[in-house]
Motif scaffolding. Structure first.
Motif, PDB file in Angstrom:
ATOM      1  N   MET A   1       0.832  -1.208   0.000  1.00  0.00           N
ATOM      2  CA  MET A   1       0.000   0.000   0.000  1.00  0.00           C
ATOM      3  C   MET A   1       0.860   1.249   0.000  1.00  0.00           C
ATOM      4  O   MET A   1       0.569   2.222  -0.690  1.00  0.00           O
ATOM      5  N   LEU A   2       1.956   1.238   0.786  1.00  0.00           N
ATOM      6  CA  LEU A   2       2.853   2.389   0.776  1.00  0.00           C
ATOM      7  C   LEU A   2       3.499   2.566  -0.595  1.00  0.00           C
ATOM      8  O   LEU A   2       3.673   3.692  -1.073  1.00  0.00           O
ATOM      9  N   ALA A   3       3.835   1.460  -1.245  1.00  0.00           N
ATOM     10  CA  ALA A   3       4.477   1.555  -2.558  1.00  0.00           C
ATOM     11  C   ALA A   3       3.528   2.168  -3.572  1.00  0.00           C
ATOM     12  O   ALA A   3       3.885   3.106  -4.302  1.00  0.00           O
ATOM     13  N   PHE A   4       2.305   1.621  -3.634  1.00  0.00           N
ATOM     14  CA  PHE A   4       1.337   2.190  -4.572  1.00  0.00           C
ATOM     15  C   PHE A   4       1.013   3.627  -4.208  1.00  0.00           C
ATOM     16  O   PHE A   4       0.859   4.483  -5.076  1.00  0.00           O
ATOM     17  N   GLY A   5       0.917   3.877  -2.896  1.00  0.00           N
ATOM     18  CA  GLY A   5       0.603   5.231  -2.464  1.00  0.00           C
ATOM     19  C   GLY A   5       1.669   6.231  -2.881  1.00  0.00           C
ATOM     20  O   GLY A   5       1.348   7.336  -3.331  1.00  0.00           O
ATOM     21  N   SER A   6       2.930   5.855  -2.769  1.00  0.00           N
ATOM     22  CA  SER A   6       3.965   6.814  -3.150  1.00  0.00           C
ATOM     23  C   SER A   6       3.991   7.018  -4.659  1.00  0.00           C
ATOM     24  O   SER A   6       4.276   8.118  -5.140  1.00  0.00           O
ATOM     25  N   LEU A   7       3.654   5.995  -5.419  1.00  0.00           N
ATOM     26  CA  LEU A   7       3.590   6.172  -6.875  1.00  0.00           C
ATOM     27  C   LEU A   7       2.471   7.136  -7.238  1.00  0.00           C
ATOM     28  O   LEU A   7       2.635   8.061  -8.045  1.00  0.00           O
ATOM     29  N   ILE A   8       1.303   6.944  -6.596  1.00  0.00           N
ATOM     30  CA  ILE A   8       0.184   7.841  -6.847  1.00  0.00           C
ATOM     31  C   ILE A   8       0.526   9.255  -6.398  1.00  0.00           C
ATOM     32  O   ILE A   8       0.210  10.249  -7.071  1.00  0.00           O
ATOM     33  N   ALA A   9       1.213   9.359  -5.248  1.00  0.00           N
ATOM     34  CA  ALA A   9       1.581  10.686  -4.747  1.00  0.00           C
ATOM     35  C   ALA A   9       2.524  11.387  -5.715  1.00  0.00           C
ATOM     36  O   ALA A   9       2.425  12.607  -5.916  1.00  0.00           O
ATOM     37  N   SER A  10       3.445  10.638  -6.326  1.00  0.00           N
ATOM     38  CA  SER A  10       4.376  11.284  -7.257  1.00  0.00           C
ATOM     39  C   SER A  10       3.621  11.807  -8.477  1.00  0.00           C
ATOM     40  O   SER A  10       3.932  12.879  -8.998  1.00  0.00           O
ATOM     41  N   LEU A  11       2.606  11.043  -8.930  1.00  0.00           N
ATOM     42  CA  LEU A  11       1.795  11.532 -10.045  1.00  0.00           C
ATOM     43  C   LEU A  11       1.046  12.797  -9.642  1.00  0.00           C
ATOM     44  O   LEU A  11       0.941  13.762 -10.408  1.00  0.00           O
ATOM     45  N   TRP A  12       0.544  12.793  -8.403  1.00  0.00           N
ATOM     46  CA  TRP A  12      -0.178  13.959  -7.901  1.00  0.00           C
ATOM     47  C   TRP A  12       0.738  15.170  -7.847  1.00  0.00           C
ATOM     48  O   TRP A  12       0.362  16.280  -8.214  1.00  0.00           O
ATOM     49  N   ILE A  13       1.974  14.942  -7.363  1.00  0.00           N
ATOM     50  CA  ILE A  13       2.930  16.046  -7.281  1.00  0.00           C
ATOM     51  C   ILE A  13       3.210  16.593  -8.673  1.00  0.00           C
ATOM     52  O   ILE A  13       3.224  17.810  -8.893  1.00  0.00           O
ATOM     53  N   LEU A  14       3.393  15.672  -9.636  1.00  0.00           N
ATOM     54  CA  LEU A  14       3.709  16.141 -10.978  1.00  0.00           C
ATOM     55  C   LEU A  14       2.555  16.961 -11.542  1.00  0.00           C
ATOM     56  O   LEU A  14       2.743  18.084 -12.021  1.00  0.00           O
ATOM     57  N   PHE A  15       1.349  16.401 -11.446  1.00  0.00           N
ATOM     58  CA  PHE A  15       0.232  17.108 -12.086  1.00  0.00           C
ATOM     59  C   PHE A  15      -0.275  18.264 -11.243  1.00  0.00           C
ATOM     60  O   PHE A  15      -0.482  19.360 -11.724  1.00  0.00           O
ATOM     61  N   GLY A  16      -0.456  18.014  -9.938  1.00  0.00           N
ATOM     62  CA  GLY A  16      -1.009  19.074  -9.103  1.00  0.00           C
ATOM     63  C   GLY A  16      -0.016  20.178  -8.810  1.00  0.00           C
ATOM     64  O   GLY A  16      -0.379  21.341  -8.708  1.00  0.00           O
ATOM     65  N   GLY A  17       1.261  19.804  -8.650  1.00  0.00           N
ATOM     66  CA  GLY A  17       2.236  20.805  -8.252  1.00  0.00           C
ATOM     67  C   GLY A  17       2.895  21.523  -9.416  1.00  0.00           C
ATOM     68  O   GLY A  17       3.423  22.614  -9.259  1.00  0.00           O
ATOM     69  N   TYR A  18       2.925  20.882 -10.586  1.00  0.00           N
ATOM     70  CA  TYR A  18       3.666  21.482 -11.690  1.00  0.00           C
ATOM     71  C   TYR A  18       2.825  21.723 -12.923  1.00  0.00           C
ATOM     72  O   TYR A  18       2.840  22.813 -13.478  1.00  0.00           O
ATOM     73  N   VAL A  19       2.062  20.737 -13.365  1.00  0.00           N
ATOM     74  CA  VAL A  19       1.336  20.896 -14.628  1.00  0.00           C
ATOM     75  C   VAL A  19       0.171  21.863 -14.469  1.00  0.00           C
ATOM     76  O   VAL A  19       0.005  22.803 -15.247  1.00  0.00           O
ATOM     77  N   VAL A  20      -0.650  21.643 -13.418  1.00  0.00           N
ATOM     78  CA  VAL A  20      -1.835  22.482 -13.234  1.00  0.00           C
ATOM     79  C   VAL A  20      -1.425  23.916 -12.921  1.00  0.00           C
ATOM     80  O   VAL A  20      -2.034  24.877 -13.413  1.00  0.00           O
ATOM     81  N   LYS A  21      -0.374  24.066 -12.089  1.00  0.00           N
ATOM     82  CA  LYS A  21       0.039  25.415 -11.736  1.00  0.00           C
ATOM     83  C   LYS A  21       0.810  26.077 -12.875  1.00  0.00           C
ATOM     84  O   LYS A  21       1.215  27.231 -12.746  1.00  0.00           O
ATOM     85  N   GLU A  22       1.044  25.349 -13.962  1.00  0.00           N
ATOM     86  CA  GLU A  22       1.739  25.857 -15.148  1.00  0.00           C
ATOM     87  C   GLU A  22       3.046  26.534 -14.782  1.00  0.00           C
ATOM     88  O   GLU A  22       3.325  27.654 -15.177  1.00  0.00           O
ATOM     89  N   LYS A  23       3.831  25.803 -13.978  1.00  0.00           N
ATOM     90  CA  LYS A  23       5.130  26.344 -13.587  1.00  0.00           C
ATOM     91  C   LYS A  23       6.056  26.338 -14.799  1.00  0.00           C
ATOM     92  O   LYS A  23       6.004  25.444 -15.632  1.00  0.00           O
ATOM     93  N   PRO A  24       6.928  27.353 -14.890  1.00  0.00           N
ATOM     94  CA  PRO A  24       7.839  27.390 -16.039  1.00  0.00           C
ATOM     95  C   PRO A  24       8.849  26.245 -16.023  1.00  0.00           C
ATOM     96  O   PRO A  24       9.248  25.762 -17.081  1.00  0.00           O
ATOM     97  N   ILE A  25       9.239  25.820 -14.800  1.00  0.00           N
ATOM     98  CA  ILE A  25      10.223  24.736 -14.712  1.00  0.00           C
ATOM     99  C   ILE A  25       9.506  23.505 -14.217  1.00  0.00           C
ATOM    100  O   ILE A  25       9.064  23.461 -13.066  1.00  0.00           O
ATOM    101  N   VAL A  26       9.374  22.505 -15.095  1.00  0.00           N
ATOM    102  CA  VAL A  26       8.580  21.331 -14.758  1.00  0.00           C
ATOM    103  C   VAL A  26       9.460  20.121 -14.461  1.00  0.00           C
ATOM    104  O   VAL A  26       8.971  19.087 -14.006  1.00  0.00           O
ATOM    105  N   TYR A  27      10.777  20.263 -14.707  1.00  0.00           N
ATOM    106  CA  TYR A  27      11.681  19.122 -14.556  1.00  0.00           C
ATOM    107  C   TYR A  27      11.666  18.505 -13.155  1.00  0.00           C
ATOM    108  O   TYR A  27      11.671  17.282 -13.041  1.00  0.00           O
ATOM    109  N   PRO A  28      11.625  19.275 -12.059  1.00  0.00           N
ATOM    110  CA  PRO A  28      11.593  18.614 -10.743  1.00  0.00           C
ATOM    111  C   PRO A  28      10.382  17.698 -10.560  1.00  0.00           C
ATOM    112  O   PRO A  28      10.488  16.641  -9.950  1.00  0.00           O
ATOM    113  N   GLY A  29       9.225  18.113 -11.097  1.00  0.00           N
ATOM    114  CA  GLY A  29       8.047  17.251 -10.989  1.00  0.00           C
ATOM    115  C   GLY A  29       8.243  15.954 -11.740  1.00  0.00           C
ATOM    116  O   GLY A  29       7.893  14.864 -11.266  1.00  0.00           O
ATOM    117  N   ILE A  30       8.805  16.055 -12.941  1.00  0.00           N
ATOM    118  CA  ILE A  30       9.084  14.851 -13.730  1.00  0.00           C
ATOM    119  C   ILE A  30      10.098  13.979 -12.997  1.00  0.00           C
ATOM    120  O   ILE A  30       9.986  12.743 -12.982  1.00  0.00           O
TER     121      ILE A  30
END
Lengths: 157, 128
Positions: free
Chosen positions: A102-131
């Motif tokens: 559960m922790l493994a799947f949860g961290s994978l889902i969290a990383s997707l959330w970080i990428l999309f919620g923290g970088y893509v949706v906020k349209e940050k100019p630098i997206v590499y850290p999220g990726i």
């Protein structure tokens, strides 16, 4: 000269069945450590909090913890073989494995959330850290899977 | 004796690998000595293997969990030795040419270490 290639037949000289565990361990190690070096790379290139919020590191840490939990119990303990009786017993081993996955799947889902919620949706100019966070967790997750399921315990007898 | 020939070949390739590493640091256009940190990874890379060999001293099994864990960590150390110069080059602490030389040196040195184990690893007691 005519027969020199006959000595090079190597498909019989290596027993791939016996090497399966070794290959799985090497592939898992490669994936796991590549994941961590990806995040080290991102952290070194973007040291500021606006580009790369330092709390995102927690995702990779939990993924590593999950990796350790998943691989701490052997399949024999979960199955209930009488040979490998850990301190948790069979039910304890199953619960440990459940929490680990559960922790493994949860961290994978969290990383997707970080990428999309923290970088893509906020349209940050630098997206590499999220990726980088996403790839770190994906590599650690698949490294854990390969280490857990790529090895066979028959070779331990 | 075959051992001497293997030893000479391995020491030659080890010297070539270290030469690449030193060239990556000391050439006129580079002059930065940060890549020498990969030597730490070179030195610790055989350690998991020795620990696993010592812990599972004698067993008939063809493999064991300890040995596989040792392979896992050794692979990790090798990946780290390749990752460090790349990261140093990406933040321009070292130039990409130096990075290339250091990576080539890494490859040669790890092949040397592996060759050492292949040539001299069989039947030794590992008694320190």
């Amino acid at each position: 000269m005519s027969g020199f290639l006959e000595g090079l037949r190597c498909s019989e000289c290596i027993d791939w069945g016996e090497k399966r565990n070794t290959i799985a361990s090497i592939v898992a190690g490669f994936l796991f450590f590549t994941g961590w070096w990806i995040i080290i790379d991102a952290a070194v290139i973007y040291p500021s909090m606006e580009d790369f919020n330092h709390s995102y590191h927690a995702c990779g840490v939990i993924a590593t913890l999950a990796f350790l939990m998943i691989n701490a119990v052997s399949n024999g303990q979960v199955h209930g073989d009488s040979y490998s009786e850990g301190c948790l017993g069979q039910t304890g081993a199953r619960i440990w494995l459940l929490i680990g996955f559960m922790l493994a799947f949860g961290s994978l889902i969290a990383s997707l959330w970080i990428l999309f919620g923290g970088y893509v949706v906020k349209e940050k100019p630098i997206v590499y850290p999220g990726i980088a966070v996403f790839f770190q967790n994906a590599f650690i997750f698949f490294g854990g899977l390969v280490f857990k399921f790529g090895r066979t315990e028959d070779l331990w007898q | 004796m075959a051992g001497i020939k293997a030893l000479v070949v391995l020491s030659f390739s080890g010297a070539i690998g270290l030469t690449f590493l030193m060239l990556g640091c000391a050439l006129e256009g580079y002059g930065v000595y940060w890549p020498l940190f990969v030597l730490i990874f070179h030195v610790i890379s055989p350690i998991p293997h020795f620990i696993a060999k010592r812990v599972t001293e004698d067993s008939d099994a063809s493999s064991s969990a300890c040995q596989e864990l040792a392979y896992f960590f050794t692979t990790g150390i090798v990946v780290s030795a390749f990752g460090l110069p790349v990261i140093l080059a990406r933040i321009s602490v070292i130039k990409w040419g130096a990075c290339g030389l250091v990576l080539a040196g890494n490859a040669v040195i790890f092949i040397t270490i592996q060759g050492f184990f292949l040539a001299f690893g069989r039947g030794d007691d590992f008694s320190w």
